[in-house]
Design a protein around this motif. Structure first.
Motif, PDB file in Angstrom:
ATOM      1  N   ILE A 118     -25.543  -7.363  54.680  1.00  0.00           N
ATOM      2  CA  ILE A 118     -26.676  -8.264  54.461  1.00  0.00           C
ATOM      3  C   ILE A 118     -26.235  -9.409  53.570  1.00  0.00           C
ATOM      4  O   ILE A 118     -25.485  -9.215  52.602  1.00  0.00           O
ATOM      5  CB  ILE A 118     -27.848  -7.509  53.815  1.00  0.00           C
ATOM      6  CG1 ILE A 118     -28.381  -6.441  54.773  1.00  0.00           C
ATOM      7  CG2 ILE A 118     -28.976  -8.460  53.419  1.00  0.00           C
ATOM      8  CD1 ILE A 118     -29.453  -5.563  54.165  1.00  0.00           C
ATOM      9  N   ARG A 119     -26.729 -10.566  53.857  1.00  0.00           N
ATOM     10  CA  ARG A 119     -26.459 -11.705  52.991  1.00  0.00           C
ATOM     11  C   ARG A 119     -27.544 -11.742  51.906  1.00  0.00           C
ATOM     12  O   ARG A 119     -28.692 -12.087  52.161  1.00  0.00           O
ATOM     13  CB  ARG A 119     -26.475 -13.017  53.793  1.00  0.00           C
ATOM     14  CG  ARG A 119     -26.111 -14.230  52.949  1.00  0.00           C
ATOM     15  CD  ARG A 119     -26.000 -15.477  53.812  1.00  0.00           C
ATOM     16  NE  ARG A 119     -25.666 -16.636  53.006  1.00  0.00           N
ATOM     17  CZ  ARG A 119     -25.444 -17.854  53.495  1.00  0.00           C
ATOM     18  NH1 ARG A 119     -25.535 -18.047  54.811  1.00  0.00           N
ATOM     19  NH2 ARG A 119     -25.128 -18.837  52.707  1.00  0.00           N
ATOM     20  N   TYR A 120     -27.143 -11.356  50.706  1.00  0.00           N
ATOM     21  CA  TYR A 120     -28.091 -11.314  49.594  1.00  0.00           C
ATOM     22  C   TYR A 120     -28.165 -12.678  48.900  1.00  0.00           C
ATOM     23  O   TYR A 120     -27.319 -13.560  49.102  1.00  0.00           O
ATOM     24  CB  TYR A 120     -27.673 -10.251  48.585  1.00  0.00           C
ATOM     25  CG  TYR A 120     -27.657  -8.849  49.143  1.00  0.00           C
ATOM     26  CD1 TYR A 120     -28.810  -8.259  49.661  1.00  0.00           C
ATOM     27  CD2 TYR A 120     -26.479  -8.087  49.152  1.00  0.00           C
ATOM     28  CE1 TYR A 120     -28.800  -6.973  50.178  1.00  0.00           C
ATOM     29  CE2 TYR A 120     -26.462  -6.792  49.658  1.00  0.00           C
ATOM     30  CZ  TYR A 120     -27.627  -6.252  50.169  1.00  0.00           C
ATOM     31  OH  TYR A 120     -27.608  -4.975  50.679  1.00  0.00           O
ATOM     32  N   ASN A 121     -29.186 -12.828  48.061  1.00  0.00           N
ATOM     33  CA  ASN A 121     -29.338 -14.063  47.291  1.00  0.00           C
ATOM     34  C   ASN A 121     -28.175 -14.233  46.319  1.00  0.00           C
ATOM     35  O   ASN A 121     -27.572 -13.255  45.868  1.00  0.00           O
ATOM     36  CB  ASN A 121     -30.638 -14.027  46.472  1.00  0.00           C
ATOM     37  CG  ASN A 121     -31.866 -13.752  47.329  1.00  0.00           C
ATOM     38  OD1 ASN A 121     -31.882 -14.027  48.521  1.00  0.00           O
ATOM     39  ND2 ASN A 121     -32.903 -13.202  46.705  1.00  0.00           N
ATOM     40  N   GLU A 122     -27.890 -15.468  45.972  1.00  0.00           N
ATOM     41  CA  GLU A 122     -26.902 -15.713  44.924  1.00  0.00           C
ATOM     42  C   GLU A 122     -27.463 -15.244  43.582  1.00  0.00           C
ATOM     43  O   GLU A 122     -28.681 -15.252  43.353  1.00  0.00           O
ATOM     44  CB  GLU A 122     -26.563 -17.208  44.851  1.00  0.00           C
ATOM     45  CG  GLU A 122     -25.801 -17.715  46.074  1.00  0.00           C
ATOM     46  CD  GLU A 122     -25.382 -19.166  45.923  1.00  0.00           C
ATOM     47  OE1 GLU A 122     -25.561 -19.722  44.806  1.00  0.00           O
ATOM     48  OE2 GLU A 122     -24.885 -19.734  46.896  1.00  0.00           O
ATOM     49  N   ALA A 123     -26.566 -14.831  42.687  1.00  0.00           N
ATOM     50  CA  ALA A 123     -27.002 -14.342  41.377  1.00  0.00           C
ATOM     51  C   ALA A 123     -27.581 -15.491  40.554  1.00  0.00           C
ATOM     52  O   ALA A 123     -26.938 -16.531  40.397  1.00  0.00           O
ATOM     53  CB  ALA A 123     -25.828 -13.717  40.633  1.00  0.00           C
ATOM     54  N   PRO A 124     -28.799 -15.327  40.018  1.00  0.00           N
ATOM     55  CA  PRO A 124     -29.377 -16.375  39.176  1.00  0.00           C
ATOM     56  C   PRO A 124     -28.600 -16.508  37.858  1.00  0.00           C
ATOM     57  O   PRO A 124     -27.897 -15.582  37.440  1.00  0.00           O
ATOM     58  CB  PRO A 124     -30.803 -15.889  38.910  1.00  0.00           C
ATOM     59  CG  PRO A 124     -31.029 -14.754  39.847  1.00  0.00           C
ATOM     60  CD  PRO A 124     -29.699 -14.190  40.189  1.00  0.00           C
ATOM     61  N   LYS A 125     -28.775 -17.631  37.182  1.00  0.00           N
ATOM     62  CA  LYS A 125     -28.020 -17.886  35.949  1.00  0.00           C
ATOM     63  C   LYS A 125     -28.922 -18.279  34.781  1.00  0.00           C
ATOM     64  O   LYS A 125     -28.442 -18.745  33.749  1.00  0.00           O
ATOM     65  CB  LYS A 125     -26.981 -18.978  36.196  1.00  0.00           C
ATOM     66  CG  LYS A 125     -25.957 -18.604  37.269  1.00  0.00           C
ATOM     67  CD  LYS A 125     -24.960 -19.708  37.512  1.00  0.00           C
ATOM     68  CE  LYS A 125     -23.951 -19.308  38.588  1.00  0.00           C
ATOM     69  NZ  LYS A 125     -22.967 -20.393  38.869  1.00  0.00           N
ATOM     70  N   GLY A 126     -30.244 -18.081  34.947  1.00  0.00           N
ATOM     71  CA  GLY A 126     -31.185 -18.516  33.923  1.00  0.00           C
ATOM     72  C   GLY A 126     -31.297 -17.556  32.749  1.00  0.00           C
ATOM     73  O   GLY A 126     -30.724 -16.467  32.738  1.00  0.00           O
ATOM     74  N   THR A 127     -32.053 -17.961  31.753  1.00  0.00           N
ATOM     75  CA  THR A 127     -32.176 -17.200  30.513  1.00  0.00           C
ATOM     76  C   THR A 127     -33.570 -16.607  30.302  1.00  0.00           C
ATOM     77  O   THR A 127     -33.855 -16.061  29.242  1.00  0.00           O
ATOM     78  CB  THR A 127     -31.832 -18.096  29.305  1.00  0.00           C
ATOM     79  OG1 THR A 127     -32.732 -19.212  29.298  1.00  0.00           O
ATOM     80  CG2 THR A 127     -30.398 -18.597  29.385  1.00  0.00           C
ATOM     81  N   ALA A 128     -34.459 -16.714  31.266  1.00  0.00           N
ATOM     82  CA  ALA A 128     -35.825 -16.199  31.102  1.00  0.00           C
ATOM     83  C   ALA A 128     -35.794 -14.702  30.833  1.00  0.00           C
ATOM     84  O   ALA A 128     -34.989 -13.962  31.399  1.00  0.00           O
ATOM     85  CB  ALA A 128     -36.648 -16.500  32.349  1.00  0.00           C
ATOM     86  N   ARG A 129     -36.665 -14.247  29.949  1.00  0.00           N
ATOM     87  CA  ARG A 129     -36.734 -12.838  29.579  1.00  0.00           C
ATOM     88  C   ARG A 129     -38.189 -12.383  29.495  1.00  0.00           C
ATOM     89  O   ARG A 129     -39.075 -13.164  29.160  1.00  0.00           O
ATOM     90  CB  ARG A 129     -36.045 -12.599  28.224  1.00  0.00           C
ATOM     91  CG  ARG A 129     -34.530 -12.877  28.234  1.00  0.00           C
ATOM     92  CD  ARG A 129     -33.785 -11.907  29.127  1.00  0.00           C
ATOM     93  NE  ARG A 129     -32.338 -12.097  29.063  1.00  0.00           N
ATOM     94  CZ  ARG A 129     -31.640 -12.883  29.883  1.00  0.00           C
ATOM     95  NH1 ARG A 129     -32.277 -13.582  30.825  1.00  0.00           N
ATOM     96  NH2 ARG A 129     -30.328 -12.972  29.775  1.00  0.00           N
ATOM     97  N   LEU A 130     -38.414 -11.110  29.757  1.00  0.00           N
ATOM     98  CA  LEU A 130     -39.747 -10.529  29.712  1.00  0.00           C
ATOM     99  C   LEU A 130     -40.151 -10.207  28.267  1.00  0.00           C
ATOM    100  O   LEU A 130     -39.295  -9.951  27.420  1.00  0.00           O
ATOM    101  CB  LEU A 130     -39.784  -9.242  30.526  1.00  0.00           C
ATOM    102  CG  LEU A 130     -39.600  -9.370  32.039  1.00  0.00           C
ATOM    103  CD1 LEU A 130     -39.392  -7.989  32.654  1.00  0.00           C
ATOM    104  CD2 LEU A 130     -40.799 -10.058  32.672  1.00  0.00           C
ATOM    105  N   PRO A 131     -41.448 -10.148  27.998  1.00  0.00           N
ATOM    106  CA  PRO A 131     -41.907  -9.713  26.678  1.00  0.00           C
ATOM    107  C   PRO A 131     -41.499  -8.263  26.418  1.00  0.00           C
ATOM    108  O   PRO A 131     -41.449  -7.444  27.343  1.00  0.00           O
ATOM    109  CB  PRO A 131     -43.434  -9.834  26.778  1.00  0.00           C
ATOM    110  CG  PRO A 131     -43.686 -10.748  27.926  1.00  0.00           C
ATOM    111  CD  PRO A 131     -42.558 -10.550  28.879  1.00  0.00           C
ATOM    112  N   GLU A 132     -41.226  -7.943  25.172  1.00  0.00           N
ATOM    113  CA  GLU A 132     -40.788  -6.599  24.805  1.00  0.00           C
ATOM    114  C   GLU A 132     -41.801  -5.532  25.207  1.00  0.00           C
ATOM    115  O   GLU A 132     -41.428  -4.411  25.545  1.00  0.00           O
ATOM    116  CB  GLU A 132     -40.519  -6.526  23.300  1.00  0.00           C
ATOM    117  CG  GLU A 132     -39.220  -7.173  22.866  1.00  0.00           C
ATOM    118  CD  GLU A 132     -37.993  -6.507  23.493  1.00  0.00           C
ATOM    119  OE1 GLU A 132     -37.994  -5.253  23.624  1.00  0.00           O
ATOM    120  OE2 GLU A 132     -37.057  -7.230  23.864  1.00  0.00           O
ATOM    121  N   ILE A 133     -43.093  -5.866  25.177  1.00  0.00           N
ATOM    122  CA  ILE A 133     -44.105  -4.870  25.504  1.00  0.00           C
ATOM    123  C   ILE A 133     -43.963  -4.379  26.938  1.00  0.00           C
ATOM    124  O   ILE A 133     -44.133  -3.189  27.228  1.00  0.00           O
ATOM    125  CB  ILE A 133     -45.544  -5.429  25.255  1.00  0.00           C
ATOM    126  CG1 ILE A 133     -46.594  -4.348  25.522  1.00  0.00           C
ATOM    127  CG2 ILE A 133     -45.809  -6.660  26.125  1.00  0.00           C
ATOM    128  CD1 ILE A 133     -46.510  -3.152  24.614  1.00  0.00           C
TER     129      ILE A 133
END
Length: 351
Positions: A118-133
């Motif tokens: 399967i041709r998967y998506n390219e790996a993202p390179k961003g810095t977004a993060r989820l809240p600790e909760i």
């Protein structure tokens, strides 16, 4: 969230024992060794040469680091065996727990004619993060779900379009809390699943997407995440779509069904397992074009899956029955047969 595979038709929960957080000290019997992707390859010499056989006892460690080391060595032994016999490594080796009797099933992916990468998506390179909760709640849900599985309380209520425990009030409460915090952080969840370089963050975000208010944006994000480079992200995204499709037929009709056919030929067991879950739902309306596409593009992968352990095989058997135009009421009984010869004959396949 750790890969937790609940089969589409709700027969029981299966846990991937190669995931390090799902380890417990207990001996397990191997009930079945099954292959996928094997068309054109002789599996008998491989089966005979494996360092374990059906009926073998597998000891699972109670220490996480030891368990991971043991699982990795076990997996490498399988890879070495397969490569020695066919000149190529297996595409996947998965120990899956548990059957209704509490045993293991081993699935080995082979690079035969019924395997297509399967041709998967390219790996993202961003810095977004989820809240600790959300990270904390995800971990709590994992632990509670694992406990519920071992206690036989893994029933699930999907009626709202997202997963809620049916038999465990504490787990259900945490899942509702997770839903509420997810809806308060909708924007960051979309950013994380689309752009974060951290696969673990994307996997949790993919789970959280399933708990958001239903929208076209939600579906689009889940469809894209279904082809993420990371296996756990894909698992969580396709599962969320499957739950949505089961509860909301109108939402299911807005999903690009043909795109998910490719998962059925993947070299990764969880892709095939979750692909079956979703395609099972999307074929309920018996769209003639979708069924024709499945026959032409995924017949052999479906035939292979139909001969897996019964709980994992039911989705494939029902899909094949729909392709063969077997009446739905009759089909469910035939799907329980062991072996599933009636369905295979109806589709024109001899075992």
């Amino acid at each position: 969230m750790t890969i937790i595979n609940r089969h589409v038709v709700g027969f029981y929960v299966v846990l991937s024992l190669l995931a390090p957080r799902l380890i417990f000290a207990e001996d397990k019997r191997i009930a079945l060794i099954a292959f996928f992707g094997q068309e054109g390859l002789d599996t008998l010499p491989i089966r005979n040469a494996l360092p374990f056989h059906e009926g073998s006892i597998v000891s699972l460690e109670d220490n996480v680091s030891h368990a991971v080391d043991t699982a990795n060595r076990w997996k490498q032994d399988v890879k070495d065996t397969v490569k020695r016999l066919i000149g190529r490594e297996p595409t996947d080796v998965a120990r899956v727990c548990c059957t209704k009797s509490g045993d293991l099933v081993v699935y080995i992916g082979l690079p035969g004619r019924s395997f297509r990468p399967i041709r998967y998506n390219e790996a993202p390179k961003g810095t977004a993060r989820l809240p600790e909760i959300l990270l904390s709640l995800d971990e709590q849900i994992d632990n509670l779900l694992f406990k519920a599985v071992l206690e036989g309380k893994a029933g699930e209520d999907d009626s709202e379009g997202y997963a809620l425990a049916k038999d465990d009030p504490e787990l259900r409460k945490k899942q509702l809390e997770f839903r509420d915090y997810a809806r308060l952080n909708e924007g960051v969840i979309f950013r994380v699943v689309e752009s974060s370089s951290d696969a673990k963050q994307r996997a949790i975000a993919a789970t959280a997407l399933g708990y958001l208010r239903q929208s076209d944006r939600q579906i689009a994000a889940l469809v894209k995440a279904s082809f993420d480079l990371d296996e756990e992200v894909r698992n969580n995204a396709v599962r969320a779509l499957g739950v949505l499709a089961s509860a909301k037929p109108g939402v299911a009709r807005r999903m690009p069904a043909k795109r998910f056919i490719s998962l059925l030929s993947s070299g990764i067991w969880s892709d095939r397992n979750k692909g079956l879950m979703l395609v099972f739902r999307l074929t309920q309306g018996r769209d003639p074009k979708l069924l024709r596409d499945l026959r032409s593009e995924a017949l052999m992968p479906l035939v292979e899956a139909a001969q897996w352990e019964t709980g994992h095989a039911l989705g494939a058997r029902v899909i094949l029955g729909r392709i063969a135009v077997i009446d739905e009421a009759k089909l469910w009984g035939l799907a329980q047969e062991e072996p599933p010869d009636t369905i295979l004959r109806a589709i024109g396949v001899k075992r």
